[in-house]
Design a protein around this motif. Structure first.
Motif, mmCIF file in Angstrom:
data_model
loop_
_atom_site.group_PDB
_atom_site.id
_atom_site.type_symbol
_atom_site.label_atom_id
_atom_site.label_comp_id
_atom_site.label_asym_id
_atom_site.label_seq_id
_atom_site.Cartn_x
_atom_site.Cartn_y
_atom_site.Cartn_z
ATOM 1 N N HIS A 238 0.808 -1.227 0.000
ATOM 2 C CA HIS A 238 0.000 0.000 0.000
ATOM 3 C C HIS A 238 0.837 1.272 0.000
ATOM 4 O O HIS A 238 0.430 2.266 -0.586
ATOM 5 C CB HIS A 238 -0.926 0.050 1.230
ATOM 6 C CG HIS A 238 -1.611 -1.251 1.508
ATOM 7 N ND1 HIS A 238 -2.409 -1.861 0.568
ATOM 8 C CD2 HIS A 238 -1.578 -2.071 2.578
ATOM 9 C CE1 HIS A 238 -2.856 -3.006 1.069
ATOM 10 N NE2 HIS A 238 -2.362 -3.162 2.281
ATOM 11 N N SER A 295 2.886 -9.151 3.852
ATOM 12 C CA SER A 295 1.534 -9.675 4.031
ATOM 13 C C SER A 295 0.574 -8.766 3.268
ATOM 14 O O SER A 295 0.904 -7.621 2.961
ATOM 15 C CB SER A 295 1.173 -9.704 5.513
ATOM 16 O OG SER A 295 1.186 -8.396 6.045
ATOM 17 N N HIS A 296 -0.622 -9.279 2.977
ATOM 18 C CA HIS A 296 -1.577 -8.478 2.210
ATOM 19 C C HIS A 296 -1.921 -7.181 2.931
ATOM 20 O O HIS A 296 -2.137 -6.156 2.303
ATOM 21 C CB HIS A 296 -2.862 -9.267 1.953
ATOM 22 C CG HIS A 296 -2.645 -10.444 1.038
ATOM 23 N ND1 HIS A 296 -2.292 -11.683 1.495
ATOM 24 C CD2 HIS A 296 -2.711 -10.554 -0.304
ATOM 25 C CE1 HIS A 296 -2.162 -12.514 0.475
ATOM 26 N NE2 HIS A 296 -2.402 -11.851 -0.637
ATOM 27 N N ASN A 297 -1.980 -7.222 4.264
ATOM 28 C CA ASN A 297 -2.366 -6.014 4.989
ATOM 29 C C ASN A 297 -1.193 -5.042 5.151
ATOM 30 O O ASN A 297 -1.368 -3.933 5.642
ATOM 31 C CB ASN A 297 -2.974 -6.375 6.347
ATOM 32 C CG ASN A 297 -1.987 -7.077 7.257
ATOM 33 O OD1 ASN A 297 -0.768 -7.024 7.036
ATOM 34 N ND2 ASN A 297 -2.493 -7.739 8.283
ATOM 35 N N ARG A 299 1.305 -5.089 7.167
ATOM 36 C CA ARG A 299 1.854 -4.917 8.512
ATOM 37 C C ARG A 299 3.096 -5.788 8.724
ATOM 38 O O ARG A 299 4.021 -5.415 9.433
ATOM 39 C CB ARG A 299 0.752 -5.302 9.507
ATOM 40 C CG ARG A 299 1.196 -5.490 10.951
ATOM 41 C CD ARG A 299 1.173 -4.173 11.687
ATOM 42 N NE ARG A 299 1.801 -4.288 13.002
ATOM 43 C CZ ARG A 299 1.156 -4.543 14.116
ATOM 44 N NH1 ARG A 299 -0.150 -4.730 14.091
ATOM 45 N NH2 ARG A 299 1.800 -4.604 15.269
ATOM 46 N N ASN A 354 -5.959 -14.000 3.942
ATOM 47 C CA ASN A 354 -6.101 -13.088 5.082
ATOM 48 C C ASN A 354 -4.897 -13.135 6.016
ATOM 49 O O ASN A 354 -5.000 -12.805 7.199
ATOM 50 C CB ASN A 354 -7.417 -13.351 5.832
ATOM 51 C CG ASN A 354 -7.431 -14.722 6.458
ATOM 52 O OD1 ASN A 354 -6.437 -15.456 6.392
ATOM 53 N ND2 ASN A 354 -8.543 -15.096 7.058
ATOM 54 N N ASP A 355 -3.777 -13.561 5.496
ATOM 55 C CA ASP A 355 -2.496 -13.517 6.203
ATOM 56 C C ASP A 355 -2.434 -14.413 7.451
ATOM 57 O O ASP A 355 -1.578 -14.220 8.308
ATOM 58 C CB ASP A 355 -2.134 -12.072 6.623
ATOM 59 C CG ASP A 355 -2.060 -11.131 5.440
ATOM 60 O OD1 ASP A 355 -1.759 -11.600 4.328
ATOM 61 O OD2 ASP A 355 -2.300 -9.924 5.629
#
Lengths: 448, 598
Positions: A238, A295-297, A299, A354-355
Motif C-alpha cells: 500500500h 503480508s496483504h495487509n 503490517r 487473510n495472512d
C-alpha cells in the motif's frame, strides 16, 4: 468462499488438478520456474525454463457442481523469452522465466510482467470475439474479384467469431541490469515497478522502456570486497514509497523513497542476532534469504531462509515475531546438501488471503502449511499417488531421529531431487498452486 | 498491393476508376501490414468523403468503434482523425455520432491513445449544441466516470471542464459530484488524473464553488497517502492561487502549499521547486516576501540533491520576479548566502544547474554588487572540477559582459578555456569549440590572436574526427566575425601549411578547411592562395586525399571565375577522372558534371 481464504489446519486440502506431462523423463525446458495468481485469482500464470508462460483460467462457478469451482484450464500459452547471446560479454542469456508479476487490471485485457536474467517484458493478454468481414477487391478466401463487378464500396463489418486469446508483447525493458534479475515488483502507485539483480535495484516507469532509475547499488568499488548480494526485493502493498530487499547475509533492509532519490541508506534493518550455539561452517549459507513477501495487509513481512520461515513485524527490527522451522531435520544433513548443491536452493513462500497461514516448499515434493494463529503446522505432499479427484491430502511426517514410528518417513529416504520451490495461494480463496519439477498441482479446500 | 492492382487493371478498365483507390484504402483498413493500415487510417477523411455522410455514420463509424484491437500507432492516428471528423459525418447536428468510437478509444490501456481520444473529445465537445451536450456528451462523461476500469475513469477527468460551462445548473451539480468522487477514487491512477485536471476544472467553476469544493479537494489530494498524487496537487495549487482574491489565498491555499514545500517526500519538494516561479507569480509580492523567500531558502538547502538542483535552476527567475522595492535586499541577505554554499555543493548536477543561471544575477544586482559578490563565485565555478560547470559559466558570459565587461574575468577565463580545450573527453572539447565564436566576439580580436588562436589551430589536428570537423566549422565562423583580411594574415597560412604534413588525415583537414573557408574568404584569397595548394595535392599518393581534392574543387568551384575554372580546374579534374583509383574517378567525374565542365 468459506472463511475467505482463512482457515489453516482446520481446512482439509484435497486434490483438484495436476498439469503437465506424467512421464518421469523430464525435459529441462518444462521445469516450472515461477507460479503466480493474478489479483482476482481468476488467472494463474506459470513460467518455465523454456521461456514459456502458460496462463490458466478458473472456470466460472457452476452452481450445480460446487466441487468443480476451482478447475483451472489453459487460457493462453506463449513464448515470453528466447535464448540470447551477449556478444560483447560472450555470455549466454537463458530464456528461463525468473518471475512473473500481474498488473492490477486496467481494462478488459490483462497485463503481466515476465523476466529472465536480463530483460523484463510487459505482456498484454486479451480476448477477441469479433473479426471484420468484407473486402472490396477480393473474396473472403483471398481470390481477387473481377474488378468490373465493383460498382459500389463495401465497408467491412465485424462479425462474431470463436473466442481467441492473444498475448502480445507491449514493452521490452532491456539493458537495465548487469547482473541476474531475481525479483520484480509492481508499485502500488500502478505506474512504476522495481527490478532487482544481485547488486542493484532499478525503478522503471511502466510506460518508459529506455531509462530506469537506480535506487539501490551495493556494488563495492572493488569487487574483491564483495561480501553480500541482494536476493529478493518487493514493494510494500500500500505504501508507494516503501520497499524492502533481502540479502545473502540474512538481513532485510527497508527503504523509504521519500527520503532521497538514491536509497543506499536504509531506514530500517531487520536482523536477528545469530544463536552462537548453532554456529557452523554453513551458518552463513543457510541464513541467506531466498524470498521476502509482504503480508496483504502490509503490517508484516515473511522471509524464507534455508531451514526456516520468519515473520517480521515492520515495527520491530531486532527479531522476527514468529519463526517456523520448515525442515529442521535437515540440519544434520547440511554437509551432504552442500555437496549436492541443494543448500543453495531458493525456496519461495506465500501468504494466504487473510495472512493467517503461510505456505512454503521442501524436499521430497513436500510442502508446509504454517498456521499463525494456532502455531500449528502440517506437511503435505504433491504426488501422483494422491491424484484422485477430491482425495483428501494426508499429513506427512518425517522421522527426526530416534525410532521411526509407523507412517513416518526417514530423513535418509527423502528424495532431494524432488523439490517444491514455487507455490502460490489464491488471493481470496483456499486454492493453492504447487509446482513440483514439471507438474503444477492445484489443491483446494474440501467442500462438504 | 501491386498484385492486386495488376489484377484490377487486367480485369477491366471500364469500371469506375475513381472507386478503385478508395476500395484499396478501405480494404487496407484491415491489411496485415500495420504500415498499410496506418496509411489508410490517415486517409480516413478520403474514405468518408467517398462514402458520403450517411454511410460514414451508419457503416464506417460502427466499424471503427470495434477496431480497438489494433496497434497503438493505428489507434493513435484514428483518435486524432476523429477529432476533425465533424463535417464528414454531416456537421454539428450529427457530431454525436463520433462519440462511440472515441469512447472506446478512451478506455484502451495505452496512455497516449487515451489522451489523444480525450483531446479529440474535448475538441468536438465545442461542436455540440447545448442540447446535444446534455443529451449525448454529458452521459458519455458520466459513463466513463463510473466505468469499471480506471482507464475510463482517468479519461473522464479530462472532460469535465469542457462541458461544465455549457450545461444547466442541475447537470453542473452532477458534474461537480462526479469530479469529487474521482478525487477520492480507490486507485492512485484516477486520483492522479483528477489532481492533474483540478486546476483546469477550477478555472471553469464559479468562484463560490472554487472556495467550497475545489479547496477541500485540493487539500485532500495534497495530503494523499501516495506522493505521486501529492506532487500533482502542487501544480493545481498554483492554478487555484491565480483564481482566488488575495485576501483568501492566505487562509485557503497557503497552508497546503507551505506543507508541500516541507513534504516528507523529496519528489513533492522537487515539484514545488520546479514550479516555484509560477507559484511566485500566482501568489503575488506580499506572500512572496513573507512565505516564499524562506521556503526558497529551504529548498536551496534541501537534503536531496535533486531538489537543490531544481531550486538552483530557478534562482535567476525567482530573483528577477521579486518585488522591485525589496529585491536587492532580499537577494543580498537571503538568497546570496545560499547561492554561495551551492557553489561548493557536493553534487555536480546542483553546481551545474546553478552555473547555468548564476550569471543572470549580474544584470539584476548591477555592476558594484557583481564585482564584489558575484565575481568571486564565477571565478570559483570557472575552476570547478566538473567540466559541465565551467562550460555553463562560459556559455553565459554575455550576461556578465553587459554589466562589468569581460575583461574582469579574462585572466581566470583563459586557464579555464585552455583546460577545457585540452580535456580528455572529446565531448567536452567539442562543447568548448562551439562557444569559441561567441568568446571571440566578446574578447575581441587582439585577445583572441594572442591567447586563443593557437588553441583553434591545435583542434585541427585533434585525433578525434568530430573535433577536427567542429574546428573547421569554427574557423569559418571566426572569419565571419573578424573578416577576410584577418583570415589571410592569421589562419590561412597555417591551414595551408598543413598540406605538407606527413599525416594524410591532416592533409585532408587542409582540404576540409578550404571547403569551409573559400566562401567567406572570397574569390581573391581562394584563387590566389588556396587553389594552388589544392592543385598540388591532386598528386598526393593517398587516394583519399586525391578524391577529396575533387570534392573540394566541386565545392569551391562556384567561388571561382569561369576562366579559372576552364583553364585551371578542368585539366586537374580531367586528370583525376583518369586516375587508377575508382573512387577518385567517381568524384572527379561528379565534380566535372556539377561544375558543367564536360
Amino acid at each position: 468462499m468459506a472463511g475467505a481464504g482463512g482457515g489453516g489446519n482446520d481446512v482439509q486440502w484435497c486434490f483438484s488438478q495436476v498439469k503437465g506431462a506424467i512421464d518421469d523423463d523430464v525435459a529441462e525446458a518444462d521445469i516450472i520456474s515461477t507460479v503466480e495468481f493474478n489479483h482476482s485469482g481468476e488467472l494463474l500464470a506459470t513460467g518455465d525454463k523454456g521461456g514459456r508462460v502458460v496462463i490458466f483460467q478458473q472456470e466460472t462457478e457452476n452452481k450445480s457442481q460446487p466441487q468443480c469451482r476451482s478447475e483451472y484450464n489453459v487460457y493462453s500459452t506463449f513464448q515470453s523469452h528466447e535464448p540470447e547471446f551477449d556478444y560483447l560479454k560472450s555470455l549466454e542469456i537463458e530464456e528461463k522465466i525468473n518471475k512473473i508479476r500481474w498488473l492490477p487490471q486496467k481494462n478488459a485485457a490483462q497485463f503481466l510482467l515476465s523476466t529472465n536474467d536480463k530483460t523484463i517484458k510487459l505482456w498484454k493478454i486479451s480476448e477477441r470475439d469479433k473479426r471484420p468481414e468484407g473486402y472490396n477487391l477480393k473474396e473472403e478466401d483471398g481470390r481477387y474479384r473481377d474488378a468490373a463487378t465493383i460498382t459500389t464500396l463495401r465497408v467491412p463489418v465485424f462479425r462474431p467469431m470463436d473466442l481467441m486469446v492473444e498475448a502480445s508483447p507491449r514493452r521490452v525493458f532491456a539493458n537495465g541490469h548487469t547482473y541476474h534479475i531475481n525479483s520484480i515488483s509492481v508499485n502500488s502507485d500502478n505506474e512504476t515497478y522495481l527490478s532487482a539483480d544481485d547488486l542493484r535495484i532499478n525503478m522503471w516507469h511502466l510506460e518508459i522502456t529506455d531509462r530506469s532509475f537506480n535506487i539501490v547499488d551495493i556494488k563495492p568499488a572493488n569487487m574483491e570486497e564483495l561480501t553480500e548480494v541482494i536476493t529478493a526485493a518487493e514493494f510494500h502493498p500500500h505504501q508507494c514509497n516503501t520497499f524492502v530487499y533481502s540479502s545473502s547475509k540474512g538481513t532485510i533492509r527497508l527503504c523509504d523513497m521519500r527520503a532521497s532519490a538514491l536509497c543506499d541508506k536504509h531506514s530500517k534493518l531487520f536482523e536477528e542476532p545469530e544463536d552462537p550455539s548453532n554456529r557452523s561452517f554453513f551458518s552463513e549459507i543457510i541464513s541467506s534469504i531466498s524470498d521476502v513477501k509482504f503480508s496483504h495487509n502490509g503490517r508484516y513481512m515473511m522471509t524464507r531462509d534455508y531451514l526456516s520461515v520468519k515473520i517480521w513485524d515492520l515495527n520491530m527490527e531486532n527479531r522476527p515475531v514468529e519463526t517456523y522451522q520448515v525442515h529442521e531435520y535437515l540440519r544434520s544433513k547440511l554437509c551432504s546438501l552442500y555437496e549436492n548443491d541443494c543448500i543453495f536452493d531458493k525456496f519461495e513462500c506465500c501468504w494466504n488471503g487473510n495472512d493467517s497461514v503461510v505456505m512454503t516448499g521442501s524436499y521430497n515434493n513436500f510442502f508446509r502449511m504454517l498456521d499463525r494463529s494456532q502455531q500449528r503446522d502440517v506437511t503435505l505432499e504433491a504426488s501422483r499417488e494422491s491424484c484422485k479427484p477430491r482425495q483428501v491430502l494426508k499429513p506427512r511426517r518425517v522421522c527426526a531421529g530416534g525410532k521411526r514410528k509407523k507412517d513416518e518417513i526417514s530423513v535418509d529416504s527423502l528424495d532431494f531431487n524432488k523439490k517444491i520451490l514455487h507455490t502460490a495461494w489464491h488471493p481470496q480463496e483456499n486454492i493453492i498452486a504447487v509446482a513440483t519439477t514439471n507438474n503444477l498441482y492445484i489443491f483446494q479446500e474440501k467442500v462438504n | 498491393r501491386t498484385k492486386q492492382s495488376l489484377a484490377f487493371k487486367m480485369a477491366g478498365a471500364d469500371s469506375d476508376d475513381s472507386l478503385y483507390p478508395i476500395a484499396v484504402l478501405i480494404d487496407e483498413l484491415r491489411n496485415e501490414d500495420v504500415q498499410l493500415r496506418l496509411n489508410s487510417i490517415k486517409k480516413l477523411s478520403t474514405i468518408a468523403l467517398a462514402l458520403g455522410v450517411e454511410r460514414t455514420r451508419t457503416e464506417l463509424l460502427p466499424f471503427l468503434t470495434d477496431t480497438i484491437y489494433d496497434e497503438d500507432e493505428v489507434l493513435l492516428a484514428l483518435a486524432e482523425q476523429l477529432g476533425n471528423f465533424t463535417m464528414l459525418v454531416g456537421g454539428p447536428e450529427y457530431v454525436h455520432c463520433l462519440l462511440p468510437p472515441l469512447e472506446s478509444l478512451a478506455t484502451v490501456e495505452e496512455t497516449v491513445v487515451r489522451d489523444k481520444a480525450v483531446e479529440s473529445l474535448r475538441k468536438i465537445s465545442h461542436e455540440h449544441s447545448p442540447v446535444d451536450l446534455e443529451v449525448h456528451f454529458e452521459p458519455l462523461v458520466k459513463r466513463l466516470a463510473s466505468g469499471d476500469w480506471f482507464t475510463s475513469r482517468t479519461s473522464a477527468c479530462g472532460l469535465f471542464s469542457v462541458c461544465y460551462p455549457r450545461v444547466s445548473s442541475t447537470v453542473k451539480a452532477e458534474i461537480r459530484q462526479h469530479f469529487r468522487t474521482l478525487c477520492s477514487d480507490d486507485t492512485p491512477m484516477v486520483r492522479r488524473a483528477a489532481a492533474s485536471k483540478l486546476g483546469e476544472f477550477a478555472k471553469v467553476l464559479e468562484l463560490e464553488y472554487v472556495k467550497s469544493d475545489i479547496i477541500s479537494l485540493f487539500t485532500a489530494l495534497a495530503s494523499d497517502e501516495q506522493d505521486s498524487v501529492r506532487l500533482l496537487a502542487v501544480e493545481a495549487g498554483v492554478s487555484i492561487a491565480t483564481l482566488l482574491p488575495q485576501e483568501d489565498l492566505e487562509a485557503l491555499v497557503m497552508p497546503t502549499l507551505r506543507q508541500a514545500a516541507e513534504d516528507k517526500s523529496w519528489r513533492v519538494r522537487y515539484m514545488v521547486a520546479d514550479k516555484f516561479s509560477d507559484l511566485q507569480k500566482a501568489v503575488g509580492p506580499e506572500i512572496t516576501k513573507n512565505d516564499l523567500v524562506p521556503a526558497f531558502q529551504n529548498l536551496l538547502k534541501d537534503c536531496e540533491a535533486e531538489v537543490r538542483a531544481a531550486a538552483a535552476n530557478k534562482v535567476k527567475e525567482f530573483c528577477e520576479n521579486l518585488p522591485e522595492d525589496s529585491r536587492e535586499t532580499i537577494i543580498m541577505t537571503h538568497i546570496l548566502p545560499c547561492v554561495k554554499e551551492l557553489v561548493s555543493d557536493t553534487n555536480q548536477h546542483v553546481k551545474s544547474a546553478l552555473a547555468s543561471v548564476i550569471m543572470g544575477l549580474s544584470t539584476i544586482l548591477g555592476k558594484d554588487n557583481t564585482i564584489e559578490h558575484l565575481l568571486p563565485l564565477f571565478l570559483a565555478q570557472l575552476k570547478d572540477e566538473c567540466p559541465e560547470v565551467r562550460l555553463n559559466i562560459i556559455s553565459n558570459l554575455d550576461c556578465v559582459n553587459e554589466v562589468i565587461g569581460i575583461r574582469q574575468l579574462s585572466q581566470s577565463l583563459l586557464p579555464a578555456i585552455v583546460e577545457l580545450a585540452e580535456d580528455a573527453k572529446w565531448r567536452v572539447r567539442l562543447a568548448i569549440i562551439e562557444y569559441m565564436p561567441l568568446l571571440a566576439g566578446q574578447l575581441g580580436v587582439e585577445f583572441f590572436d594572442e591567447k586563443l588562436n593557437s588553441l583553434c589551430m591545435a583542434w585541427l589536428v585533434d585525433h578525434v574526427y568530430a573535433i577536427r570537423e567542429a574546428a573547421t566549422c569554427n574557423l569559418m565562423k571566426l572569419v565571419e566575425k573578424f573578416g577576410a583580411e584577418w583570415a589571410q594574415n592569421t589562419i590561412v597560412p597555417k591551414v595551408l601549411g598543413m598540406a605538407n604534413d606527413p599525416n594524410y588525415l591532416h592533409r585532408m583537414t587542409t582540404l576540409f578547411c578550404i571547403n569551409a573557408l573559400s566562401e567567406v574568404c572570397g574569390q581573391e584569397i581562394t584563387t590566389k592562395h588556396m587553389l594552388p595548394v589544392v592543385f598540388k595535392m591532386s598528386n598526393d599518393q593517398v587516394a583519399n586525399v586525391r578524391f577529396n581534392v575533387a570534392k573540394s574543387l566541386q565545392k569551391i568551384g562556384p567561388v571561382l571565375d569561369s576562366n579559372c575554372l576552364q583553364t585551371e580546374v578542368k585539366p586537374v579534374l580531367e586528370k583525376l577522372a583518369s586516375d587508377q583509383d575508382i573512387d577518385v574517378k567517381y568524384f572527379a567525374q561528379e565534380a566535372i558534371s556539377v561544375l558543367s565542365l564536360a
